[in-house]
Structures are given as C-alpha cells and as structure tokens.
Scaffold this active site. Structure first.
Site, PDB file in Angstrom:
ATOM      1  N   CYS A  24     -32.595 -24.125 -61.137  1.00 36.20           N
ATOM      2  CA  CYS A  24     -33.856 -24.445 -61.809  1.00 36.20           C
ATOM      3  C   CYS A  24     -34.927 -23.387 -61.502  1.00 36.20           C
ATOM      4  CB  CYS A  24     -34.286 -25.839 -61.367  1.00 36.20           C
ATOM      5  SG  CYS A  24     -36.046 -26.128 -61.354  1.00 36.20           S
ATOM      6  N   ARG A  28     -43.852 -24.002 -18.871  1.00 36.40           N
ATOM      7  CA  ARG A  28     -43.451 -25.397 -19.031  1.00 36.40           C
ATOM      8  C   ARG A  28     -41.993 -25.538 -19.510  1.00 36.40           C
ATOM      9  NH1 ARG A  28     -46.979 -29.485 -21.248  1.00 36.40           N
ATOM     10  NH2 ARG A  28     -46.788 -30.453 -19.215  1.00 36.40           N
ATOM     11  N   GLU A  42     -36.365 -20.431  -5.455  1.00 37.47           N
ATOM     12  CA  GLU A  42     -37.544 -20.876  -4.694  1.00 37.47           C
ATOM     13  C   GLU A  42     -37.730 -22.390  -4.838  1.00 37.47           C
ATOM     14  OE1 GLU A  42     -41.626 -18.874  -5.068  1.00 37.47           O
ATOM     15  OE2 GLU A  42     -41.909 -20.766  -6.126  1.00 37.47           O
ATOM     16  N   CYS A  81     -37.876 -24.434 -59.478  1.00 37.14           N
ATOM     17  CA  CYS A  81     -37.561 -24.673 -58.059  1.00 37.14           C
ATOM     18  C   CYS A  81     -37.549 -23.362 -57.295  1.00 37.14           C
ATOM     19  CB  CYS A  81     -36.197 -25.345 -57.905  1.00 37.14           C
ATOM     20  SG  CYS A  81     -36.081 -26.914 -58.767  1.00 37.14           S
ATOM     21  N   LYS A 139     -52.337 -26.585 -13.025  1.00 34.54           N
ATOM     22  CA  LYS A 139     -51.832 -27.537 -12.026  1.00 34.54           C
ATOM     23  C   LYS A 139     -53.017 -28.287 -11.416  1.00 34.54           C
ATOM     24  CE  LYS A 139     -47.428 -26.330 -12.166  1.00 34.54           C
ATOM     25  NZ  LYS A 139     -47.516 -25.509 -13.375  1.00 34.54           N
ATOM     26  N   ASN A 142     -47.404 -29.104  -6.917  1.00 34.75           N
ATOM     27  CA  ASN A 142     -48.573 -28.768  -7.751  1.00 34.75           C
ATOM     28  C   ASN A 142     -49.625 -28.023  -6.936  1.00 34.75           C
ATOM     29  OD1 ASN A 142     -47.416 -30.156  -9.842  1.00 34.75           O
ATOM     30  ND2 ASN A 142     -48.680 -31.983  -9.649  1.00 34.75           N
ATOM     31  N   SER A 189     -45.616 -37.873  -4.507  1.00 38.46           N
ATOM     32  CA  SER A 189     -46.391 -37.056  -3.566  1.00 38.46           C
ATOM     33  C   SER A 189     -45.728 -35.697  -3.361  1.00 38.46           C
ATOM     34  CB  SER A 189     -46.602 -37.786  -2.236  1.00 38.46           C
ATOM     35  OG  SER A 189     -45.411 -37.815  -1.521  1.00 38.46           O
ATOM     36  N   TRP A 211     -38.736 -32.799 -14.159  1.00 40.13           N
ATOM     37  CA  TRP A 211     -39.627 -33.660 -13.362  1.00 40.13           C
ATOM     38  C   TRP A 211     -39.749 -35.035 -14.010  1.00 40.13           C
ATOM     39  CZ3 TRP A 211     -40.795 -33.124  -8.542  1.00 40.13           C
ATOM     40  CH2 TRP A 211     -41.156 -31.920  -7.956  1.00 40.13           C
ATOM     41  N   HIS A 213     -44.117 -34.058  -5.708  1.00 40.66           N
ATOM     42  CA  HIS A 213     -44.513 -33.291  -6.898  1.00 40.66           C
ATOM     43  C   HIS A 213     -45.955 -32.799  -6.733  1.00 40.66           C
ATOM     44  CE1 HIS A 213     -44.329 -33.188 -11.626  1.00 40.66           C
ATOM     45  NE2 HIS A 213     -44.768 -32.066 -11.115  1.00 40.66           N
TER      46      HIS A 213
HETATM   47  C1  LIG Z   1     -37.677 -29.922  -8.248  1.00 41.99           C
HETATM   48  C2  LIG Z   1     -38.586 -28.847  -8.751  1.00 41.99           C
HETATM   49  C3  LIG Z   1     -39.130 -27.927  -7.870  1.00 41.99           C
HETATM   50  C4  LIG Z   1     -39.951 -26.906  -8.329  1.00 41.99           C
HETATM   51  N1  LIG Z   1     -40.426 -25.964  -7.453  1.00 41.99           N
HETATM   52  C5  LIG Z   1     -41.123 -24.892  -7.905  1.00 41.99           C
HETATM   53  C6  LIG Z   1     -41.525 -23.832  -7.049  1.00 41.99           C
HETATM   54  O1  LIG Z   1     -41.247 -23.858  -5.864  1.00 41.99           O
HETATM   55  N2  LIG Z   1     -42.182 -22.773  -7.586  1.00 41.99           N
HETATM   56  C7  LIG Z   1     -42.487 -22.717  -8.917  1.00 41.99           C
HETATM   57  O2  LIG Z   1     -43.085 -21.752  -9.384  1.00 41.99           O
HETATM   58  N3  LIG Z   1     -42.139 -23.722  -9.766  1.00 41.99           N
HETATM   59  C8  LIG Z   1     -41.463 -24.790  -9.296  1.00 41.99           C
HETATM   60  N4  LIG Z   1     -41.069 -25.785 -10.149  1.00 41.99           N
HETATM   61  C9  LIG Z   1     -41.587 -25.783 -11.526  1.00 41.99           C
HETATM   62  C10 LIG Z   1     -42.993 -26.415 -11.560  1.00 41.99           C
HETATM   63  O3  LIG Z   1     -43.075 -27.535 -10.705  1.00 41.99           O
HETATM   64  C11 LIG Z   1     -43.382 -26.892 -12.957  1.00 41.99           C
HETATM   65  O4  LIG Z   1     -42.355 -27.705 -13.450  1.00 41.99           O
HETATM   66  C12 LIG Z   1     -43.645 -25.787 -13.930  1.00 41.99           C
HETATM   67  O5  LIG Z   1     -44.606 -24.899 -13.414  1.00 41.99           O
HETATM   68  C13 LIG Z   1     -44.179 -26.377 -15.262  1.00 41.99           C
HETATM   69  O6  LIG Z   1     -45.373 -27.090 -15.001  1.00 41.99           O
HETATM   70  P1  LIG Z   1     -45.996 -28.176 -15.972  1.00 41.99           P
HETATM   71  O7  LIG Z   1     -47.413 -27.843 -16.237  1.00 41.99           O
HETATM   72  O8  LIG Z   1     -45.149 -28.350 -17.141  1.00 41.99           O
HETATM   73  O9  LIG Z   1     -46.026 -29.525 -15.124  1.00 41.99           O
HETATM   74  P2  LIG Z   1     -44.932 -30.081 -14.166  1.00 41.99           P
HETATM   75  O10 LIG Z   1     -45.338 -29.842 -12.764  1.00 41.99           O
HETATM   76  O11 LIG Z   1     -43.603 -29.591 -14.572  1.00 41.99           O
HETATM   77  O12 LIG Z   1     -45.024 -31.633 -14.424  1.00 41.99           O
HETATM   78  C14 LIG Z   1     -44.551 -32.221 -15.623  1.00 41.99           C
HETATM   79  C15 LIG Z   1     -45.435 -33.403 -15.968  1.00 41.99           C
HETATM   80  O13 LIG Z   1     -45.317 -34.375 -14.939  1.00 41.99           O
HETATM   81  C16 LIG Z   1     -46.563 -35.031 -14.732  1.00 41.99           C
HETATM   82  N5  LIG Z   1     -46.906 -34.884 -13.322  1.00 41.99           N
HETATM   83  C17 LIG Z   1     -47.561 -33.875 -12.702  1.00 41.99           C
HETATM   84  N6  LIG Z   1     -47.667 -34.120 -11.390  1.00 41.99           N
HETATM   85  C18 LIG Z   1     -47.057 -35.300 -11.164  1.00 41.99           C
HETATM   86  C19 LIG Z   1     -46.851 -36.095 -10.006  1.00 41.99           C
HETATM   87  N7  LIG Z   1     -47.300 -35.731  -8.817  1.00 41.99           N
HETATM   88  N8  LIG Z   1     -46.195 -37.255 -10.138  1.00 41.99           N
HETATM   89  C20 LIG Z   1     -45.744 -37.660 -11.331  1.00 41.99           C
HETATM   90  N9  LIG Z   1     -45.931 -36.968 -12.454  1.00 41.99           N
HETATM   91  C21 LIG Z   1     -46.573 -35.793 -12.379  1.00 41.99           C
HETATM   92  C22 LIG Z   1     -47.559 -34.390 -15.662  1.00 41.99           C
HETATM   93  O14 LIG Z   1     -47.693 -35.171 -16.820  1.00 41.99           O
HETATM   94  C23 LIG Z   1     -46.919 -33.063 -16.008  1.00 41.99           C
HETATM   95  O15 LIG Z   1     -47.285 -32.611 -17.298  1.00 41.99           O
HETATM   96  C24 LIG Z   1     -40.255 -26.815  -9.712  1.00 41.99           C
HETATM   97  C25 LIG Z   1     -39.715 -27.760 -10.603  1.00 41.99           C
HETATM   98  C26 LIG Z   1     -38.890 -28.762 -10.141  1.00 41.99           C
HETATM   99  C27 LIG Z   1     -38.287 -29.733 -11.109  1.00 41.99           C
END
Ligand SMILES: Cc1cc2nc3c(=O)[nH]c(=O)nc-3n(C[C@H](O)[C@H](O)[C@H](O)COP(=O)(O)OP(=O)(O)OC[C@H]3O[C@@H](n4cnc5c(N)ncnc54)[C@H](O)[C@@H]3O)c2cc1C
Length: 506
Positions: free
Chosen positions: A55, A297, A338, A58, A391, A372, A366, A304, A368
């Site tokens: 067509c 991200r 790391e 289209c 963060k 952060n 805590s 997480w 997490h």
């Molecule tokens: C096990 C693990 C260890 C890590 N260690 C490192 C490291 O050593 N060095 C490094 O550079 N990166 C590390 N990372 C990656 C980092 O933590 C983040 O995931 C990445 O920087 C992306 O961050 P984000 O802004 O998406 O939020 P993220 O920290 O990934 O969090 C995802 C979401 O969880 C929620 N959230 C945030 N804080 C909390 C909390 N305390 N409790 C519950 N929910 C929460 C928020 O809604 C946030 O958007 C690690 C990831 C994981 C899974």
C-alpha cells in the site's frame, strides 16, 4: 519471544524481520507471535498499526510511525517502558492468510489502521467499530508523526507542555521524564521488571563466564531454592524451579566445564527454554533502575532490589539460610571485584545468626546504606555518579517520614528501626508487585482459561504468594537436594504434559 524472532538485540524495539527493514523501532508482529508478545509486554499501552506492504500510503506513513516508535521503543528510546509500538503486515506473503485472519479479528477496514489499548486487551481479543466497553480504541487523524503524538499525549493526559511527549525528546536529555525514585514511591512498581531483568542477567553472566564449578555449584543451588520460593516475580519462580529440576542433568556433580561444554550448555539452556524468568526476559532495558547516563545504574541496582525483596519475603526460620545464600551468591557470582570483596567483609562481620526476617531485612538495609555512604564520597571525588541519582542515606524523609526520629541538628540519622522495617516490608513487598499482579496475573488467567485447569498453579491471586510446590520446596530445603529435584521433576512432567496438550490443540 526471542525464539519467535521478536525483540532481538536490545529487547524492545528490534524488528522481527518480515516486511520491516532492520533497525526499525516498531516491532513487527504476525499471527503466530501477536498474542504471546502482547501478553508479555510490561508497557501500559500498545499501539498496533495494521498495514499492507504494497500500500503506497502505508509506505509513506512508515517514517512518520517510526518517528514516534523511536521515542518509546528500543535501546535509545527517550521514554521506554510506557508504550509499545507494533505493526502487523496484513498482506505478509508467507503467512498471508493467517495475518489476514488476525487483521479481520480487529475489523481492519483500510490501511494504515491504528489501534490503541493496554497490551493484554489485544490478547485473544476481537474488536469492532463502535464496540461498547472496549479498552481498545481506533486512532483516527494520525497521518503524521505530530498528529499521532498529539493523540497519544491527549489520551494520556499529557497536554501540558512540560509533561507532554515531544518528537524532539532524546534519550537521557529529558531529565524531567526520568524516574525520581528518591522521592516518588510509585516508581517502585516498575522495579519488578528490573528485578526480572537482573535475575536473567545474573544467570547469563554465570553461564557466559563459566562460573558453575564443583566449588560454586551448591551456592547456586541454595540461591535458586530461595528464588523458587520467594522471588517476587512468578515467572522467575517458575523458571528457577525449572532450572533446579534440570540442574543435575546440566551440571552433574564434580563437573568443571570446559569452554566447549559450557557453550553447548548455554545453547541447551536457551534451547530448552530454561531462561530463568521465561522467554520474555531479558528485555534489554531498565525501568526503575534506568540511569541518566548509559554507564550508570542498571544491573547492580536491580540486584539490590532483588536482594531486598527476598529479605522481606522469607520467613523467620529461613533468615539465616537466606543471609548465607545471599552472601555466598554475591561472593561467588557477582564479578565486580571491589563490590563482592567489600560485601563479603560485611557478611563476615556478622557474628550472631539471624533469627528473624526483621533482623535480616534491616541488616541488608543498613549494609546497603554503608555502601551508599562509601560511594557517596567516592563518586563525588571521581565524578562517576549519576547526577540524577546521587547516593544518599535511604529511605529519604520524603519516602518514609516516620523512619526518622525527630532529633534537631543531629549529624547521624536516628532511625526508628520498627518503622524502617515496616516501610521495607511494604515497599519491597506489596508495592513492588502491585502493578505486576494486575498485568501478569491477568495474562496468566487468560492462559489458564485456554489450557483448562492446571493443577499446580493455585496462586494466581497474588504474585507474592508462594506456589504450593515452592512452599514445599522451602519445607524440604533442609533435606537433600535430591528430594526437592524429584518433587519438581514430577511437577515439570505434569506441566510438560499440559503444554503438549495445548500445543496439540493449536
Ligand atoms: C552487593 C553489592 C555491592 C556493591 N558494592 C559496590 C562497591 O563496592 N563499589 C561500587 O562502586 N559499587 C558497588 N555496588 C554498586 C552500587 O551499590 C550501586 O548499585 C550502583 O552504583 C548503582 O546505584 P543506584 O543509584 O542505581 O542505586 P543502588 O545503590 O543500586 O540502589 C538501588 C535502589 O535501591 C534503593 N535503596 C538505596 N539504598 C537502599 C537501602 N539502604 N536499603 C534499601 N533500599 C535502598 C533505592 O531505591 C535505589 O534506587 C554494589 C552493588 C551490589 C549489589
């Protein structure tokens, strides 16, 4: 749906072949994949363009439709995860007659012919002009990209200029459209799709990096057992169970995979439909975890959210086992050196076994926050953070005012941990699955209707409900894996039988 040729490449937005040229953002559907694709689409709305490749109108319309499709579909979409833009060639040669039937189902009377509605409303549906109480609507007056987008903006109540979609919107440039999950509790409902994405991603990495070895095998089995029972997504619970059933066959004890074996396995896991969250996942994009830069991200955020959602779902009696499984899983399978090192140090510093869900959920929260806190400083120094998602201590006051005890001028937050726990349970429990329940459960119910009654899935009422089989899995988690595998094998055989029966019907 990859096996059907849809959403190749970066998930949404790739062409399924057929009449469309490669690189098109609109997704080509045909009679074979139409229902399955739309049933699995997480987007709130779908646009279906019915057309015929011969067509001329289209052909002229295609670039107009593509302009709009590019805004919503594909890895470079400015607004992913909201609307899925698809098309059906009613005159497709190979399946001409069958596509014609599909087009007749929707009373296609001219080309191009555009319909709008929630994706699941198209599934196994018919549509007639002036049909009452239908959520499917004809899009009229959409002959240019501008007009189509104007119609969409009106339909979605986005007429105000700061909210409306614009053809000039570009990926990451439109900061106002990004999810502000720091302050918007509603955003968490989109995270369920990222949890699925992260789960599939994790398995893919494990397989691609040949990480299943005699010394890591048990860790994966234990983690899968938790996913079977407590993953917030039903399709991931189901996929994890399938993997668990076949685990012994794929990864016999003491087998260290050579690269050849490993790639054969990767093929067989894919071919056997053993994707951990079903055929639709991974989609190739992030919603809640989408960064404002492509390198921020995504996967680690999804991981997480998965871990938090597990900790609020397990029972008190499973808290220690879950803690160990999460720690071992990250240690063995999260290949960010790391991250896993720091996380394992924090795991190792726990000296008293967990006795309750509350303690476990608060520990992860805590922990997490400690990550952060560390990254807050690092990202500031190095400039590597995501400017839209800096963060911070979490949850911020906007999300949970009652988590904060009033203490004027205090440097450290004085948390009310009872309130924090309640907040975590609600946020990562109910809220996380609230929209998923509507869309996914509805599609499951439809599937059930088609298959007749299937014995093992009595949990369609709630995505957070543990299936009977999975609950049994938890009950026997302390027993040998053999017993669990045996149980699931029986379940699987039943399911295979029903699938075969339904395929025969088709
Ligand atoms: C096990 C693990 C260890 C890590 N260690 C490192 C490291 O050593 N060095 C490094 O550079 N990166 C590390 N990372 C990656 C980092 O933590 C983040 O995931 C990445 O920087 C992306 O961050 P984000 O802004 O998406 O939020 P993220 O920290 O990934 O969090 C995802 C979401 O969880 C929620 N959230 C945030 N804080 C909390 C909390 N305390 N409790 C519950 N929910 C929460 C928020 O809604 C946030 O958007 C690690 C990831 C994981 C899974």
């Amino acid at each position: 749906l990859r096996s059907l040729g849809v959403r190749e490449g970066a998930g949404a937005g790739a062409s399924a072949g057929g009449a469309a040229g490669s690189g098109d953002a609109a997704i080509d559907l045909n009679t074979t994949n139409f229902d399955a694709f739309l049933k699995a689409s997480p987007e709130s709305f779908a646009v279906v363009e019915f057309f015929a490749h011969w067509c001329p109108a289209c052909r002229n319309y295609k670039p107009q439709y593509e302009k709009v499709a590019k805004l919503f579909n594909g890895p470079d979409a400015a607004h992913p995860g909201i609307i899925v833009m698809t098309r059906v060639d009613c005159a497709e040669k190979e399946t001409s007659q069958m596509n014609m039937d599909l087009c007749s189902r929707f009373s296609v009377s001219h080309y191009p012919f555009l319909l709008w509605g929630p994706p699941t409303k198209f599934v196994s549906a018919q549509w007639k002009p002036k049909q009452e109480n239908s959520e499917i609507e004809l899009i009229e007056e959409a002959r240019t990209a501008e007009r189509l987008l104007k119609w969409i903006n009106k339909k979605m109540g986005r007429q105000v200029s700061c909210l409306s979609f614009s053809l000039d919107d570009k990926k990451y440039e439109n900061e106002s459209m990004l999810p502000k999950n720091a302050s918007d509790p509603e955003q968490i409902v989109r995270a369920i799709y990222d949890v699925e994405e992260a789960t599939a991603h994790a398995l893919q990495i494990i397989l691609e990096h040949k990480m299943i070895k005699p010394e890591t095998r048990d860790t994966l089995i234990r983690f899968l057992q938790i996913l079977v029972a407590h993953h917030p997504s039903k399709r991931c619970r189901r996929g994890s169970a399938d993997l668990l059933i076949n685990f012994d066959d794929h990864w016999p004890t003491n087998l260290s995979l050579s690269s050849q074996e490993s790639s054969r396995l990767l093929e067989s896991v894919t071919a056997d439909n053993h994707q951990i969250c079903g055929k639709e996942v991974p989609r190739g994009y992030w919603m809640f975890c989408r960064g404002s830069r492509s390198e921020t991200r995504g996967f680690s955020c999804g991981l997480w959210v998965l871990m938090h959602s597990l900790t609020v779902r397990v029972g008190d009696g499973e808290s220690q086992m879950t803690f160990t499984s999460i720690c071992d899983f990250i240690h063995n399978f999260f290949i960010c050196e790391e991250c896993r090192k720091h996380f394992y140090e924090m795991c190792s510093s726990v000296s008293v076994p967990f006795k309750s869900t509350r303690d476990l959920a608060l520990w992860l929260w805590s922990t997490h926050n400690k990550v952060n806190d560390r990254l807050m400083k690092e990202e500031k120094e190095l400039g590597t953070g995501d400017p839209s998602f800096p963060k911070a201590v979490w949850p911020p006051k906007q999300l949970c005012p009652s988590c904060y005890r009033a203490a004027a001028g205090a440097v450290q937050v004085d948390w009310d941990e009872d309130e924090v726990f309640q907040f975590l349970v609600n946020y990562y429990g109910k809220m996380l699955v609230s929209s998923y329940k509507d869309s996914y459960m509805e599609s499951l119910l439809q599937e059930k209707k088609q298959l007749g009654s299937i014995s093992d899935e009595s949990s369609a009422s709630s995505a957070a409900t543990v299936p009977i089989g999975a609950a049994l899995g938890v009950a026997v988690a302390s027993c040998t894996f053999g017993a669990l595998a045996c149980f699931w094998r029986t379940q699987q055989k039943n399911r295979k039988y029903y699938h075969l029966r339904s395929l025969k019907k088709i």
